[in-house]
Design a protein around this motif. Sequence first.
Motif, PDB file in Angstrom:
ATOM      1  N   ASP A   1      -9.267  -2.823   0.663  1.00  0.00           N
ATOM      2  CA  ASP A   1     -10.162  -2.322   1.373  1.00  0.00           C
ATOM      3  C   ASP A   1      -9.917  -0.730   1.065  1.00  0.00           C
ATOM      4  O   ASP A   1     -10.945   0.098   1.079  1.00  0.00           O
ATOM      5  N   ALA A   2      -8.627  -0.278   0.895  1.00  0.00           N
ATOM      6  CA  ALA A   2      -8.313   1.000   0.562  1.00  0.00           C
ATOM      7  C   ALA A   2      -9.139   1.482  -0.694  1.00  0.00           C
ATOM      8  O   ALA A   2      -9.561   2.616  -0.867  1.00  0.00           O
ATOM      9  N   VAL A   3      -9.114   0.714  -1.834  1.00  0.00           N
ATOM     10  CA  VAL A   3      -9.643   0.940  -3.127  1.00  0.00           C
ATOM     11  C   VAL A   3     -11.206   0.969  -2.758  1.00  0.00           C
ATOM     12  O   VAL A   3     -11.857   2.042  -3.502  1.00  0.00           O
ATOM     13  N   ASP A   4     -11.502   0.151  -2.230  1.00  0.00           N
ATOM     14  CA  ASP A   4     -12.914   0.145  -1.994  1.00  0.00           C
ATOM     15  C   ASP A   4     -13.691   1.271  -1.374  1.00  0.00           C
ATOM     16  O   ASP A   4     -14.729   1.893  -1.749  1.00  0.00           O
ATOM     17  N   VAL A   5     -12.844   1.756  -0.480  1.00  0.00           N
ATOM     18  CA  VAL A   5     -13.370   2.780   0.380  1.00  0.00           C
ATOM     19  C   VAL A   5     -13.175   4.116  -0.447  1.00  0.00           C
ATOM     20  O   VAL A   5     -14.007   5.061  -0.402  1.00  0.00           O
ATOM     21  N   SER A   6     -12.261   4.025  -1.362  1.00  0.00           N
ATOM     22  CA  SER A   6     -11.952   5.261  -2.119  1.00  0.00           C
ATOM     23  C   SER A   6     -13.029   5.459  -3.075  1.00  0.00           C
ATOM     24  O   SER A   6     -13.446   6.601  -3.379  1.00  0.00           O
ATOM     25  N   CYS A   7     -13.546   4.253  -3.441  1.00  0.00           N
ATOM     26  CA  CYS A   7     -14.697   4.570  -4.830  1.00  0.00           C
ATOM     27  C   CYS A   7     -15.982   4.893  -3.813  1.00  0.00           C
ATOM     28  O   CYS A   7     -16.689   5.967  -4.377  1.00  0.00           O
ATOM     29  N   ARG A   8     -16.077   4.559  -2.692  1.00  0.00           N
ATOM     30  CA  ARG A   8     -17.313   5.013  -1.853  1.00  0.00           C
ATOM     31  C   ARG A   8     -17.198   6.501  -1.390  1.00  0.00           C
ATOM     32  O   ARG A   8     -18.209   7.252  -1.539  1.00  0.00           O
ATOM     33  N   GLU A   9     -16.029   6.634  -1.010  1.00  0.00           N
ATOM     34  CA  GLU A   9     -15.762   8.075  -0.608  1.00  0.00           C
ATOM     35  C   GLU A   9     -15.440   9.061  -1.489  1.00  0.00           C
ATOM     36  O   GLU A   9     -15.144  10.310  -1.070  1.00  0.00           O
ATOM     37  N   ARG A  10     -15.085   8.633  -2.426  1.00  0.00           N
ATOM     38  CA  ARG A  10     -14.535   9.636  -3.885  1.00  0.00           C
ATOM     39  C   ARG A  10     -13.232  10.433  -3.362  1.00  0.00           C
ATOM     40  O   ARG A  10     -13.456  11.764  -3.292  1.00  0.00           O
ATOM     41  N   ARG A  11     -12.321   9.636  -2.837  1.00  0.00           N
ATOM     42  CA  ARG A  11     -10.929  10.123  -2.382  1.00  0.00           C
ATOM     43  C   ARG A  11      -9.966   9.516  -2.334  1.00  0.00           C
ATOM     44  O   ARG A  11     -10.192   7.931  -2.641  1.00  0.00           O
ATOM     45  N   TRP A  12      -8.692   9.960  -2.546  1.00  0.00           N
ATOM     46  CA  TRP A  12      -7.446   9.022  -2.466  1.00  0.00           C
ATOM     47  C   TRP A  12      -7.446   8.705  -0.822  1.00  0.00           C
ATOM     48  O   TRP A  12      -7.703   9.185  -0.056  1.00  0.00           O
ATOM     49  N   VAL A  13      -7.004   7.399  -0.747  1.00  0.00           N
ATOM     50  CA  VAL A  13      -6.777   6.682   0.422  1.00  0.00           C
ATOM     51  C   VAL A  13      -5.495   5.966   0.801  1.00  0.00           C
ATOM     52  O   VAL A  13      -5.124   5.360  -0.192  1.00  0.00           O
ATOM     53  N   ARG A  14      -5.086   6.106   1.937  1.00  0.00           N
ATOM     54  CA  ARG A  14      -3.906   5.503   2.285  1.00  0.00           C
ATOM     55  C   ARG A  14      -4.080   4.195   2.739  1.00  0.00           C
ATOM     56  O   ARG A  14      -5.104   3.978   3.560  1.00  0.00           O
ATOM     57  N   VAL A  15      -3.172   3.325   2.159  1.00  0.00           N
ATOM     58  CA  VAL A  15      -3.356   2.200   2.548  1.00  0.00           C
ATOM     59  C   VAL A  15      -3.307   1.788   4.246  1.00  0.00           C
ATOM     60  O   VAL A  15      -3.684   0.988   4.877  1.00  0.00           O
ATOM     61  N   SER A  16      -2.385   2.515   4.586  1.00  0.00           N
ATOM     62  CA  SER A  16      -2.125   2.683   6.259  1.00  0.00           C
ATOM     63  C   SER A  16      -3.395   3.013   7.070  1.00  0.00           C
ATOM     64  O   SER A  16      -3.420   2.519   8.362  1.00  0.00           O
ATOM     65  N   GLU A  17      -4.297   3.347   6.489  1.00  0.00           N
ATOM     66  CA  GLU A  17      -5.827   3.738   7.062  1.00  0.00           C
ATOM     67  C   GLU A  17      -6.120   2.333   7.725  1.00  0.00           C
ATOM     68  O   GLU A  17      -7.063   2.291   8.641  1.00  0.00           O
ATOM     69  N   PHE A  18      -5.577   1.306   7.162  1.00  0.00           N
ATOM     70  CA  PHE A  18      -6.070  -0.200   7.341  1.00  0.00           C
ATOM     71  C   PHE A  18      -4.890  -0.784   8.248  1.00  0.00           C
ATOM     72  O   PHE A  18      -5.473  -2.088   8.540  1.00  0.00           O
ATOM     73  N   ASP A  19      -4.105  -0.300   8.855  1.00  0.00           N
ATOM     74  CA  ASP A  19      -2.965  -0.840   9.498  1.00  0.00           C
ATOM     75  C   ASP A  19      -3.759  -1.335  10.868  1.00  0.00           C
ATOM     76  O   ASP A  19      -4.915  -0.889  11.253  1.00  0.00           O
ATOM     77  N   THR A  20      -3.363  -2.624  11.318  1.00  0.00           N
ATOM     78  CA  THR A  20      -3.838  -3.121  12.689  1.00  0.00           C
ATOM     79  C   THR A  20      -2.686  -3.574  13.585  1.00  0.00           C
ATOM     80  O   THR A  20      -1.325  -3.184  13.120  1.00  0.00           O
ATOM     81  N   ASP A  21      -3.041  -4.319  14.569  1.00  0.00           N
ATOM     82  CA  ASP A  21      -1.862  -4.556  15.432  1.00  0.00           C
ATOM     83  C   ASP A  21      -0.786  -5.421  14.757  1.00  0.00           C
ATOM     84  O   ASP A  21       0.242  -5.276  15.218  1.00  0.00           O
ATOM     85  N   VAL A  22      -1.201  -6.326  13.874  1.00  0.00           N
ATOM     86  CA  VAL A  22      -0.258  -7.127  13.319  1.00  0.00           C
ATOM     87  C   VAL A  22       0.854  -6.343  12.390  1.00  0.00           C
ATOM     88  O   VAL A  22       1.901  -6.909  11.912  1.00  0.00           O
ATOM     89  N   ASP A  23       0.577  -4.875  12.098  1.00  0.00           N
ATOM     90  CA  ASP A  23       1.548  -4.245  11.470  1.00  0.00           C
ATOM     91  C   ASP A  23       2.600  -3.700  12.317  1.00  0.00           C
ATOM     92  O   ASP A  23       3.734  -3.003  11.900  1.00  0.00           O
ATOM     93  N   GLN A  24       2.612  -3.889  13.879  1.00  0.00           N
ATOM     94  CA  GLN A  24       3.324  -3.345  14.635  1.00  0.00           C
ATOM     95  C   GLN A  24       4.697  -3.925  14.503  1.00  0.00           C
ATOM     96  O   GLN A  24       4.661  -5.234  14.374  1.00  0.00           O
TER      97      GLN A  24
END
Length: 393
Positions: free
Chosen positions: A370-393
Amino acid sequence: MKDIRIGLIGTGGMGKAHATAFQNVPLVFGNEPGRPVLEIVADVDAKALERWAGEFGFARWTTNWRDVVNDPRVDVVDITTPNALHAEMAIAAAQAGKHIYCEKPLATTSADAARIVAAVAKAGVISIVGFNYLKNPAQAFARQMIESGELGDITLFRGTFDQDFLANPDIPFSWRLDRAQAGTGALGDLGSHTIAFAQFLVGDIVEVCGLNATKINERVVPDAGSGYAATAQSSGKMRSVENEDIMEFLIRFENGAIGTIGTSRIGVGRKLGLGYEIQGTRGSLFYTQERMNEIQLYRHTDPDREKGYKTIYIGPEHPGYKAFFGLAGIGLGYNDQKIIEAHDLITAVALGKPTQPDVRFAYQVNKVIDAVDVSCRERRWVRVSEFDTDVDQ
Ligand SMILES: NC(=O)c1ccc[n+]([C@@H]2O[C@H](COP(=O)([O-])OP(=O)(O)OC[C@H]3O[C@@H](n4cnc5c(N)ncnc54)[C@H](O)[C@@H]3O)[C@@H](O)[C@H]2O)c1
């Protein structure tokens, strides 16, 4: 010995690989505390399914996958359908108390993958995801070399997965090119395996920056078939390709290592161009799946006059190999990795102990996708933690 009853969903390329693997587990290993039993299989085409079920030795078949999930005789639900179906099937299976064997990528989005992780955790069932290339004894060796510190601190991971099965523009449209059914293109289909290598050998990826391209923008719609088996017989109607053919991305690992991953499904000349170079401060490894029975090891601590990569032939000293052969260099193949994967699952279920790579490992891979996909669309570095959810707690 305990019977572990398998309910398989999907009879395509991977359905065949899984059914064959289960049949071979007791023949190759024969030491596991459980015995796989091919109980029931589901697919959508009744006519083809009846023949398939008979050939592979399944006791029963159905055209409704929910029959598999709700079958009280089934212990493990094995999901080998197109990517977008995994989440609904895996969650229903976990809710019915079934252990899960699911093909990669676990889901088309990390949010769906997180829902699977939550359902599996709530049900307390065992899971394994089909990152079968990790099951090559070469990878257990690579991980031992890294974990033991023999390679020093890891500085660089350079990984690939190129294939050319879609290089010909006459190859028809199939579910892999449909965003709703597949999610991303080369990234999720092929690159997910390379991300799994990176994660298994080096550690979690925390930041990515990607660049992608679709070179063949439309393909003919086939009259019949799916996946690699689709036929080009068609009325000539064309359909737009909805995901990328090529993906390249930069990665930063949690432990400070950096790297790149590149993947293409139109990579002319590459048949199974999955591999990596891992460089450390004291040594390096080089591996390509096209020579899956070898791994190259360089020790920087060797005397200067002996410095150079040397070939390690995979053999009985490397975990998983001995069940097949007692001598190095004879060699394993793709399906043998699946046999090891199925063996690990059967053993885990029989003993009630978790195994790897489980759905949480695969969820982490989905977050990177997801991070790579968004990075391509938004043309920026993306942190994987942007996709953290409840199961990461
Ligand atoms: N681990 C690997 O090396 C590897 C290799 C190839 C594919 N895969 C993964 O395996 C999965 C399947 O890929 P494939 O190449 O076998 O695809 P495929 O198209 O050959 O097979 C998919 C099968 O699922 C069936 N199916 C579709 N919808 C269904 C439904 N609602 N109920 C029951 N069956 C249904 C199709 O009829 C087909 O038989 C994908 O997730 C793919 O990414 C993994």
